[in-house]
Design a protein around this motif. Structure first.
Motif, PDB file in Angstrom:
ATOM      1  N   ALA A 178      -0.699   2.035  -9.456  1.00 37.12           N
ATOM      2  CA  ALA A 178      -1.779   1.048  -9.556  1.00 37.12           C
ATOM      3  C   ALA A 178      -2.947   1.581 -10.408  1.00 37.12           C
ATOM      4  CB  ALA A 178      -2.265   0.684  -8.159  1.00 37.12           C
ATOM      5  N   ASP A 179      -3.128   2.875 -10.437  1.00 31.90           N
ATOM      6  CA  ASP A 179      -4.222   3.428 -11.258  1.00 31.90           C
ATOM      7  C   ASP A 179      -3.753   3.741 -12.687  1.00 31.90           C
ATOM      8  OD1 ASP A 179      -2.617   5.593 -10.836  1.00 31.90           O
ATOM      9  OD2 ASP A 179      -4.126   6.822  -9.837  1.00 31.90           O
ATOM     10  N   HIS A 180      -2.641   3.181 -13.067  1.00 27.51           N
ATOM     11  CA  HIS A 180      -2.092   3.276 -14.425  1.00 27.51           C
ATOM     12  C   HIS A 180      -1.462   4.624 -14.749  1.00 27.51           C
ATOM     13  CE1 HIS A 180      -3.648  -0.501 -16.530  1.00 27.51           C
ATOM     14  NE2 HIS A 180      -3.877  -0.638 -15.247  1.00 27.51           N
ATOM     15  N   VAL A 181      -1.326   5.497 -13.799  1.00 28.31           N
ATOM     16  CA  VAL A 181      -0.641   6.769 -14.065  1.00 28.31           C
ATOM     17  C   VAL A 181       0.859   6.470 -14.047  1.00 28.31           C
ATOM     18  CG1 VAL A 181      -0.142   9.095 -13.193  1.00 28.31           C
ATOM     19  CG2 VAL A 181      -2.477   8.191 -13.070  1.00 28.31           C
ATOM     20  N   TYR A 182       1.544   6.894 -15.092  1.00 29.06           N
ATOM     21  CA  TYR A 182       2.993   6.650 -15.165  1.00 29.06           C
ATOM     22  C   TYR A 182       3.725   7.596 -14.234  1.00 29.06           C
ATOM     23  CZ  TYR A 182       2.124   3.303 -18.714  1.00 29.06           C
ATOM     24  OH  TYR A 182       1.675   2.174 -19.344  1.00 29.06           O
ATOM     25  N   ALA A 183       4.866   7.120 -13.750  1.00 23.36           N
ATOM     26  CA  ALA A 183       5.593   7.886 -12.743  1.00 23.36           C
ATOM     27  C   ALA A 183       6.449   8.980 -13.382  1.00 23.36           C
ATOM     28  CB  ALA A 183       6.471   6.950 -11.922  1.00 23.36           C
ATOM     29  N   TYR A 184       6.690   9.974 -12.575  1.00 25.25           N
ATOM     30  CA  TYR A 184       7.476  11.130 -12.997  1.00 25.25           C
ATOM     31  C   TYR A 184       8.803  10.743 -13.666  1.00 25.25           C
ATOM     32  CZ  TYR A 184      11.052  14.636 -12.123  1.00 25.25           C
ATOM     33  OH  TYR A 184      12.122  15.460 -12.257  1.00 25.25           O
ATOM     34  N   HIS A 185       9.596   9.871 -13.034  1.00 23.69           N
ATOM     35  CA  HIS A 185      10.913   9.533 -13.582  1.00 23.69           C
ATOM     36  C   HIS A 185      10.819   8.977 -14.996  1.00 23.69           C
ATOM     37  CE1 HIS A 185      12.945  10.444  -9.957  1.00 23.69           C
ATOM     38  NE2 HIS A 185      12.550   9.388  -9.277  1.00 23.69           N
ATOM     39  N   LEU A 186       9.837   8.115 -15.201  1.00 20.89           N
ATOM     40  CA  LEU A 186       9.693   7.508 -16.520  1.00 20.89           C
ATOM     41  C   LEU A 186       9.295   8.574 -17.547  1.00 20.89           C
ATOM     42  CD1 LEU A 186       9.684   4.815 -18.117  1.00 20.89           C
ATOM     43  CD2 LEU A 186       7.225   4.747 -17.768  1.00 20.89           C
ATOM     44  N   ALA A 187       8.298   9.363 -17.191  1.00 24.00           N
ATOM     45  CA  ALA A 187       7.792  10.376 -18.125  1.00 24.00           C
ATOM     46  C   ALA A 187       8.881  11.379 -18.501  1.00 24.00           C
ATOM     47  CB  ALA A 187       6.593  11.084 -17.496  1.00 24.00           C
ATOM     48  N   VAL A 188       9.629  11.799 -17.505  1.00 25.54           N
ATOM     49  CA  VAL A 188      10.624  12.842 -17.728  1.00 25.54           C
ATOM     50  C   VAL A 188      11.723  12.382 -18.700  1.00 25.54           C
ATOM     51  CG1 VAL A 188      12.592  12.965 -16.121  1.00 25.54           C
ATOM     52  CG2 VAL A 188      10.888  14.705 -16.069  1.00 25.54           C
ATOM     53  N   VAL A 189      12.182  11.136 -18.562  1.00 25.23           N
ATOM     54  CA  VAL A 189      13.254  10.698 -19.461  1.00 25.23           C
ATOM     55  C   VAL A 189      12.719  10.464 -20.880  1.00 25.23           C
ATOM     56  CG1 VAL A 189      14.674   9.718 -17.606  1.00 25.23           C
ATOM     57  CG2 VAL A 189      13.164   8.220 -18.884  1.00 25.23           C
ATOM     58  N   VAL A 190      11.503   9.975 -20.967  1.00 25.08           N
ATOM     59  CA  VAL A 190      10.909   9.769 -22.291  1.00 25.08           C
ATOM     60  C   VAL A 190      10.726  11.123 -22.979  1.00 25.08           C
ATOM     61  CG1 VAL A 190       8.778   9.053 -23.476  1.00 25.08           C
ATOM     62  CG2 VAL A 190       9.772   7.590 -21.700  1.00 25.08           C
ATOM     63  N   ASP A 191      10.181  12.076 -22.254  1.00 20.72           N
ATOM     64  CA  ASP A 191       9.911  13.393 -22.847  1.00 20.72           C
ATOM     65  C   ASP A 191      11.189  14.133 -23.216  1.00 20.72           C
ATOM     66  OD1 ASP A 191       7.251  12.944 -22.525  1.00 20.72           O
ATOM     67  OD2 ASP A 191       7.050  14.137 -20.701  1.00 20.72           O
ATOM     68  N   ASP A 192      12.153  14.155 -22.300  1.00 18.73           N
ATOM     69  CA  ASP A 192      13.394  14.877 -22.593  1.00 18.73           C
ATOM     70  C   ASP A 192      14.061  14.310 -23.850  1.00 18.73           C
ATOM     71  OD1 ASP A 192      13.190  16.724 -20.559  1.00 18.73           O
ATOM     72  OD2 ASP A 192      14.444  15.620 -19.148  1.00 18.73           O
ATOM     73  N   SER A 221       0.824  -1.210   0.000  1.00 15.25           N
ATOM     74  CA  SER A 221       0.000   0.000   0.000  1.00 15.25           C
ATOM     75  C   SER A 221       0.859   1.261   0.000  1.00 15.25           C
ATOM     76  CB  SER A 221      -0.945   0.001   1.196  1.00 15.25           C
ATOM     77  OG  SER A 221      -0.197  -0.124   2.370  1.00 15.25           O
ATOM     78  N   ARG A 222       2.109   1.146   0.434  1.00 16.66           N
ATOM     79  CA  ARG A 222       2.996   2.311   0.371  1.00 16.66           C
ATOM     80  C   ARG A 222       3.189   2.773  -1.079  1.00 16.66           C
ATOM     81  NH1 ARG A 222       6.388   3.643   4.734  1.00 16.66           N
ATOM     82  NH2 ARG A 222       6.994   5.385   3.426  1.00 16.66           N
ATOM     83  N   ALA A 223       2.848   1.882  -1.983  1.00 15.74           N
ATOM     84  CA  ALA A 223       3.004   2.214  -3.400  1.00 15.74           C
ATOM     85  C   ALA A 223       2.384   3.566  -3.727  1.00 15.74           C
ATOM     86  CB  ALA A 223       2.349   1.141  -4.244  1.00 15.74           C
ATOM     87  N   GLN A 224       1.254   3.809  -3.131  1.00 17.97           N
ATOM     88  CA  GLN A 224       0.544   5.049  -3.436  1.00 17.97           C
ATOM     89  C   GLN A 224       1.344   6.292  -3.055  1.00 17.97           C
ATOM     90  OE1 GLN A 224      -1.392   2.276  -2.632  1.00 17.97           O
ATOM     91  NE2 GLN A 224      -2.089   2.314  -4.743  1.00 17.97           N
ATOM     92  N   LEU A 225       2.331   6.100  -2.194  1.00 15.74           N
ATOM     93  CA  LEU A 225       3.115   7.260  -1.749  1.00 15.74           C
ATOM     94  C   LEU A 225       4.133   7.716  -2.776  1.00 15.74           C
ATOM     95  CD1 LEU A 225       3.858   6.199   1.909  1.00 15.74           C
ATOM     96  CD2 LEU A 225       2.080   7.736   1.080  1.00 15.74           C
ATOM     97  N   HIS A 226       4.620   6.767  -3.557  1.00 16.75           N
ATOM     98  CA  HIS A 226       5.742   7.095  -4.448  1.00 16.75           C
ATOM     99  C   HIS A 226       5.284   7.034  -5.869  1.00 16.75           C
ATOM    100  CE1 HIS A 226       8.730   7.599  -1.488  1.00 16.75           C
ATOM    101  NE2 HIS A 226       7.847   6.933  -0.787  1.00 16.75           N
ATOM    102  N   VAL A 227       4.745   8.102  -6.291  1.00 19.67           N
ATOM    103  CA  VAL A 227       3.910   8.069  -7.455  1.00 19.67           C
ATOM    104  C   VAL A 227       4.418   8.983  -8.540  1.00 19.67           C
ATOM    105  CG1 VAL A 227       1.927   7.216  -6.235  1.00 19.67           C
ATOM    106  CG2 VAL A 227       2.446   9.618  -6.154  1.00 19.67           C
ATOM    107  N   SER A 228       3.487   9.600  -9.231  1.00 17.97           N
ATOM    108  CA  SER A 228       3.888  10.366 -10.405  1.00 17.97           C
ATOM    109  C   SER A 228       4.378  11.754 -10.052  1.00 17.97           C
ATOM    110  CB  SER A 228       2.704  10.475 -11.344  1.00 17.97           C
ATOM    111  OG  SER A 228       1.689  11.188 -10.700  1.00 17.97           O
ATOM    112  N   GLN A 229       4.621  11.984  -8.785  1.00 16.29           N
ATOM    113  CA  GLN A 229       5.050  13.326  -8.441  1.00 16.29           C
ATOM    114  C   GLN A 229       6.570  13.430  -8.430  1.00 16.29           C
ATOM    115  OE1 GLN A 229       2.859  13.002  -4.925  1.00 16.29           O
ATOM    116  NE2 GLN A 229       4.636  12.879  -3.613  1.00 16.29           N
TER     117      GLN A 229
END
Ligand code: GLU
Length: 313
Positions: free
Chosen positions: A180-194, A103-111
């Motif tokens: 878990a709600d399918h939102v991709y995490a910040y680290h992944l998005a940032v490297v793909v976008d850059d 459940s801690r998963a929700q803490l380390h998310v797309s932010q």
């Protein structure tokens, strides 16, 4: 001839822009403009619930008010799920991600990592679940997905902060790449976008420095280039308290009721050591003499008059 410099400013509009964000925008912008490069704007609204449309609109109009002129179209992370999905599948094919039911998963998310102050190291609880166990749990709960990180040190060579090394297994351990709600995490998005935008330099707050090795590791796995990094010091008040914590009281919207755009830019430029005294100035006027290496490594103090909110907001 050297390749074109491409930089970006990538705010998360989960609140109003505050002087710390603005300083980041100013330095990222000047750094590329001073070398004839391009500066892109990316809105990091991955988590739509945290970044409502009204805040996105306010962020855009604040930046416009200050005189930023961005190159190319504005990128919205909320519209780029397909690109993140592709990268995620690639990581899955590499056997590098695993489902996590904690459940801690929700803490380390797309932010961005600067949202939490304490370092959380994932203990690896779900790393070695047997396939049958995973299957059984899948029936009960949608998992988040974590990236398996090696017991390996990664070094960031930062243009302002110097060299920073961390062992991924110790900081932060296996980290989340999809919630878990399918939102991709910040680290992944940032490297793909850059990578897709051809970004060659990243100028951002030094609260993200310690998480940058995670991004470098992702770039290595996905075969993406690593841009140059420059992590700028944080803005603090007279007591040394981070301004982000008081962001509401000194949002740009409230500052712009009390100060002109030139006063705001001049005050921030002074705080960053770009000009010798507080005086009104424009972004354009700062371009010719800009030198990122003159920005100090340590916390930057914002003049007190900026911090006294007399508007009652
Ligand atoms: N979106 C992040 C923030 O607003 C910055 C991310 C980055 O520049 O890589 O703190």
């Amino acid at each position: 001839m050297s390749a074109k410099v491409i930089g970006r400013f990538a705010p998360t509009p989960s609140g109003f822009l505050h002087p710390g964000n603005l300083l980041c925008a100013i330095l990222a912008y000047l750094s590329v403009r001073a070398r004839g490069g391009q500066c892109l704007l990316r809105i990091e609204d991955l988590d739509k619930a945290r970044c409502p449309r009204t805040l996105v609109t306010q962020c855009l109009s604040d930046l416009d008010f200050l005189g930023f002129r961005w190159d190319g179209p504005i990128l919205y992370q909320s519209e780029r799920t397909a690109q993140y999905e592709r990268a995620f599948r690639h990581l899955q094919d590499l056997g590098q991600v695993y489902p996590c039911f904690c459940s801690r998963a929700q803490l380390h998310v797309s932010q961005a990592p600067n949202r939490g102050d304490t370092l959380y190291i994932y203990p690896g609880t779900c790393r070695f679940l047997a396939p049958a166990e995973v299957e059984a749990r899948m029936l009960l709960k949608a998992p988040a997905y974590r990236l398996r990180v090696p017991d390996q040190s990664i070094t960031v060579t930062d243009r302002i902060q110097g060299s920073f090394t961390t062992n991924l297994a110790e900081n932060p351990g296996d980290f989340i790449v999809r919630r878990a709600d399918h939102v991709y995490a910040y680290h992944l998005a940032v490297v793909v976008d850059d990578a897709e935008s051809g970004v060659t330099e990243v100028v951002r707050g030094c609260d993200i420095l310690s998480a940058t090795p995670c991004q470098i590791f992702l770039q290595q796995l996905l075969g993406l280039p690593t841009p140059e990094y420059a992590h700028i010091p944080l803005l603090v008040d007279a007591n040394g308290t981070r301004l982000a914590k008081r962001s509401q009281a000194i949002s740009l919207s409230s500052l712009s009721r009390r100060f002109s755009r030139e006063e705001i830019i001049g005050t921030l430029a002074f705080a960053a050591g770009l000009i010798p005294e507080v005086q009104p100035c424009t972004l354009e006027a700062l371009i010719p003499h800009f030198d990122l290496t003159r920005v100090p490594r340590t916390d930057l103090r914002l003049p007190t008059r900026f911090l006294t909110d007399s508007s009652g907001s």
